[in-house]
Design a protein around this motif. Sequence first.
Motif, PDB file in Angstrom:
ATOM      1  N   SER A  25       0.828  -1.214   0.000  1.00  0.00           N
ATOM      2  CA  SER A  25       0.000   0.000   0.000  1.00  0.00           C
ATOM      3  C   SER A  25       0.861   1.263   0.000  1.00  0.00           C
ATOM      4  O   SER A  25       0.418   2.317  -0.474  1.00  0.00           O
ATOM      5  N   CYS A  26       2.091   1.159   0.510  1.00  0.00           N
ATOM      6  CA  CYS A  26       3.004   2.316   0.522  1.00  0.00           C
ATOM      7  C   CYS A  26       3.491   2.677  -0.889  1.00  0.00           C
ATOM      8  O   CYS A  26       4.081   3.748  -1.078  1.00  0.00           O
ATOM      9  N   LEU A  27       3.253   1.793  -1.864  1.00  0.00           N
ATOM     10  CA  LEU A  27       3.584   2.140  -3.253  1.00  0.00           C
ATOM     11  C   LEU A  27       2.598   3.164  -3.808  1.00  0.00           C
ATOM     12  O   LEU A  27       2.949   3.966  -4.681  1.00  0.00           O
ATOM     13  N   PHE A  28       1.361   3.128  -3.319  1.00  0.00           N
ATOM     14  CA  PHE A  28       0.310   3.994  -3.863  1.00  0.00           C
ATOM     15  C   PHE A  28       0.630   5.479  -3.699  1.00  0.00           C
ATOM     16  O   PHE A  28       0.428   6.258  -4.628  1.00  0.00           O
ATOM     17  N   PRO A  29       1.154   5.932  -2.534  1.00  0.00           N
ATOM     18  CA  PRO A  29       1.535   7.345  -2.443  1.00  0.00           C
ATOM     19  C   PRO A  29       2.717   7.716  -3.328  1.00  0.00           C
ATOM     20  O   PRO A  29       2.889   8.887  -3.662  1.00  0.00           O
ATOM     21  N   LEU A  30       3.501   6.725  -3.752  1.00  0.00           N
ATOM     22  CA  LEU A  30       4.652   7.029  -4.616  1.00  0.00           C
ATOM     23  C   LEU A  30       4.191   7.521  -5.988  1.00  0.00           C
ATOM     24  O   LEU A  30       4.772   8.441  -6.560  1.00  0.00           O
ATOM     25  N   TRP A  31       3.151   6.895  -6.543  1.00  0.00           N
ATOM     26  CA  TRP A  31       2.668   7.428  -7.827  1.00  0.00           C
ATOM     27  C   TRP A  31       1.730   8.616  -7.606  1.00  0.00           C
ATOM     28  O   TRP A  31       1.565   9.449  -8.480  1.00  0.00           O
TER      29      TRP A  31
END
Length: 445
Positions: A25-31
């Motif tokens: 889920s921490c990938l989602f703020p990256l994009w």
Amino acid sequence: MGKKWTQLENGYLDRTPIFQFILLSCLFPLWGAAASLNDVLITQFKSVFDLSDFASALVQSAFYGGYFIVSIPASMVIRKTTYKTAIICGLLFYIVGCSLFFPASHMATYTMFLFAIFAIAIGLGFLETASNTYSTMLGPEKYSTLRLNISQTFYPIGAAAGILLGKYLIFQEGDSMASQLATMTAQQAHAYRLDMLMNTLEPYKTMIFVLLGVLALFAITKYPSCKVAGEEKKSSVSMKETLSYLASNVPFKKGILCQFLYVGMQVAVWSFTIRLALEMDSSINERMAANFMVISYACFFVGKFIANFLLSRFSTNKVLASYAVVGCLLVLYVSFMPSFTAVYAAVAISVLMGPCWATIYAETLKTVEQKYTETAGAVLVMSIIGGAVVPAVQGYVSDITGSLQFSFIVNFLCFAYVGYYFLSKMRETKHMDEGVSEEHIVGQH
């Protein structure tokens, strides 16, 4: 220690591995951060390169065009390897794209910046193609849509972080760029524009360090495959057969169109909110106008929590249809109200966009047979190309009408289709329920 989860035959898990799910889920703020920085770049590049609204919107075309091109190759990587491998590939491309801002800021050409943004989008295409589907798979199937909505709740955190990086590292204090350039000689304006371009490098330096840390965590964390049992049978399904199946799947195609228009609307509204604030009040500068995007992402964040609450208690179709009706009314207000309150209405639209992407994605994926899931997920991510098309259309409408405010009417048409899509799903569900009831009555007799 024993395994904390058991993978079922359909690829789903019997329970959700908490650490792995949170890290994913921490990938989602990256994009989210990359997308919101584009909103800053559109405003910055318009003044620095003296662009039309249509030309400035090409930032989004480069960004979402990259998604479109890479989604199918990314799905093939997932099919041949694992979701984790695709995620690592995405992080590496993302790092390369951020690094390209170093030569771009020195070369000072719009084309080179578009190329760097395109490279970032290649990485994000890998990340989204893998992460959206993977989030639905990391746990029991009945909670797949809820899991994706929870993961998507992380997105606005990154979006807000990106806009804050842009606000403080790219935008400057003082009068707006347009006002300052109007008082300069040609030589002074050239030097000023070069300084402003160098500022665009700063947020991407920060992003590189964050990405390296996330990449290291993914490399050392064990993840389940979440592949359907009997992988050798599944691998025999050709890409041609898969695409033929998807092309004949009417509910899937309707979902694709809905996602295309929704993403286009979201990107268009966010792309031009800063510009709208500057146009409606000439006394504020870019840094002040960026506050409205920070509030927009906060609204988006709150909207997701409200949606998660509503979706757990009411029909998905009713919630999304209601959101779309209110959204249409707000877009009309933005387009025609000749006061600064139109900016607040544009900000409020973000509350209503909260549940759309994740819900449309998960519901559309449910219309597809399990053996076609990876490719179907990739095609859904390809629908993000709407973010390349709708902002450009809005920019073109703004240029030909001379009114950025009126151009927001383009988003009314998009929100109207989202409402139509979920209203039609409500009717289909009602007819199915009525059919089941009639069969039950006949069976009793």
